[in-house]
Write a protein that holds these residues in place. Structure first.
Motif, PDB file in Angstrom:
ATOM      1  N   ASP A   1       0.535  -1.104  -0.057  1.00  0.00           N
ATOM      2  CA  ASP A   1       0.054   0.132  -0.091  1.00  0.00           C
ATOM      3  C   ASP A   1       0.916   1.004   0.564  1.00  0.00           C
ATOM      4  O   ASP A   1       0.060   2.050  -0.571  1.00  0.00           O
TER       5      ASP A   1
ATOM      6  N   LYS B   1       2.266   1.809  -2.903  1.00  0.00           N
ATOM      7  CA  LYS B   1       0.844   2.191  -4.058  1.00  0.00           C
ATOM      8  C   LYS B   1       1.171   3.844  -3.790  1.00  0.00           C
ATOM      9  O   LYS B   1       0.517   4.605  -4.952  1.00  0.00           O
TER      10      LYS B   1
ATOM     11  N   ARG C   1       3.577   5.781  -5.947  1.00  0.00           N
ATOM     12  CA  ARG C   1       2.846   6.052  -7.351  1.00  0.00           C
ATOM     13  C   ARG C   1       2.210   7.035  -7.712  1.00  0.00           C
ATOM     14  O   ARG C   1       1.899   7.299  -8.942  1.00  0.00           O
TER      15      ARG C   1
ATOM     16  N   ILE D   1      -1.390  -0.267 -12.298  1.00  0.00           N
ATOM     17  CA  ILE D   1      -2.443  -0.448 -12.030  1.00  0.00           C
ATOM     18  C   ILE D   1      -2.400  -1.428 -12.414  1.00  0.00           C
ATOM     19  O   ILE D   1      -2.245  -1.452 -13.818  1.00  0.00           O
TER      20      ILE D   1
ATOM     21  N   ASP E   1      -5.146  -5.026  -8.750  1.00  0.00           N
ATOM     22  CA  ASP E   1      -5.808  -3.815  -7.851  1.00  0.00           C
ATOM     23  C   ASP E   1      -7.568  -3.908  -8.554  1.00  0.00           C
ATOM     24  O   ASP E   1      -8.231  -3.438  -7.549  1.00  0.00           O
TER      25      ASP E   1
ATOM     26  N   SER F   1      -5.935   3.262  -5.077  1.00  0.00           N
ATOM     27  CA  SER F   1      -4.872   3.976  -5.440  1.00  0.00           C
ATOM     28  C   SER F   1      -5.729   5.142  -6.345  1.00  0.00           C
ATOM     29  O   SER F   1      -6.528   4.172  -6.762  1.00  0.00           O
TER      30      SER F   1
END
Length: 299
Positions: free
Chosen positions: A77, A80, A83, A92, A141, A277
């Motif tokens: 997490d 992410k 990112r 993703i 995801d 995300s």
């Protein structure tokens, strides 16, 4: 204690086998085993019972597995979230079943490249059970599936329903009937996807609900193969409306079934507790908008 050791423990626990875990982890089996043994020595507890080719968690292993999953989820997490920084780009991974990937997902990817040029979308095409597991473990995801799932780790959002259509060769007598019922299919030969396909399972269940077992002449891995065989007169099939194209083979004739025609529900699933995300939220928003503006088969 290293993160890769935690990932190896999770892989062994989920596959029940050191060899399969090594294949999933893209590492040699001896290397993976050595790392697990090294971790066990550090913890001063055996994590697995080695029963021939099987690996079963010990009591200590059960406790450690829960913590390992939580730690890995936090690490994933965090990655992410980083990112999602516009300066770092966004990535993703989205999955889809084979009866959606070439028809719905491919269209979304083209639209995504225009609408969200900084969003990088990786895709995976697999059967429903594999996609469900991949979302649970955090490998995906989002995933597009048919039907619903019951798992406390997952949330499922219905996107749309579409009819399943009978498809036959133009020379088949059913092609000329104004009304076709399930009973008319009892003596026909079917062309279906493989046994792992949720669509094939639904079709067989539909036939069973109408008191007959379909006679299956061919099992295929792709919808295109199903269409090709039906066009050759090798049998009939039942396909989602989404896969019907205006430029389909001229020998193919589609008919709606009368009297309780089958339908399928398309849903998107995601992990309930994992960080969602910004890229995943953008893709999901685009998916919702696309379905609201474009009903199935309006292409």
């Amino acid at each position: 204690m290293e993160l890769h050791q935690l990932r190896y423990v999770v892989a062994v626990a989920e596959t029940g086998n050191f060899t399969r875990a090594s294949e999933r982890s893209f590492v040699s089996q001896p290397s993976l085993s050595q790392q697990v043994i090294k971790l066990e020595k550090e913890l001063k507890h055996k994590l697995f019972h080695r029963l021939g080719r099987r690996a079963i968690l010990t009591e200590a292993g059960e406790i450690f597995l829960k913590r390992a999953r939580r730690i890995l989820a936090e690490v994933d997490d965090s990655a992410k979230e980083l990112r999602d920084d516009p300066a770092l780009g966004r990535q993703i991974v989205v999955g889809a079943i084979p009866t959606l990937a070439p028809y719905l997902l491919s269209q979304l990817l083209a639209r995504c490249r225009t609408q969200y040029p900084h969003l990088v979308v990786h895709t995976r095409e697999a059967f429903k059970s594999d996609l469900v597991n991949a979302v649970i473990t955090g490998e995906l995801d989002l995933a597009l599936i048919s039907g619903s799932v019951k798992d406390n780790h997952l949330s499922s959002e219905s996107l749309f329903k579409e009819p399943l259509l009978l498809v036959v060769n133009r020379s088949n007598p059913l092609a000329g009937q104004k009304v076709v019922t399930a009973a008319d299919l009892a003596h026909q030969t079917f062309v279906l996807l493989g046994e792992s396909s949720s669509l094939a399972t639904q079709i067989q269940r539909f036939c069973g609900d109408h008191d007959f077992k379909p006679k299956i002449s061919h099992r295929c891995a792709q919808i295109a193969t199903v269409k090709s065989l039906v066009a050759q007169g090798a049998g009939i099939s039942i396909l989602p409306e989404l896969v019907r194209y205006q430029d389909d083979h001229p020998a193919l004739v589609y008919r709606a079934l009368s009297g309780g025609a089958p339908t399928r529900e398309i849903a998107v699933i995601r992990h309930t507790h994992r960080y969602q995300s910004l890229g995943a939220e953008q893709f999901l928003a685009m998916l919702r908008a696309d379905r609201a503006a474009s009903p199935p088969n309006k292409r």
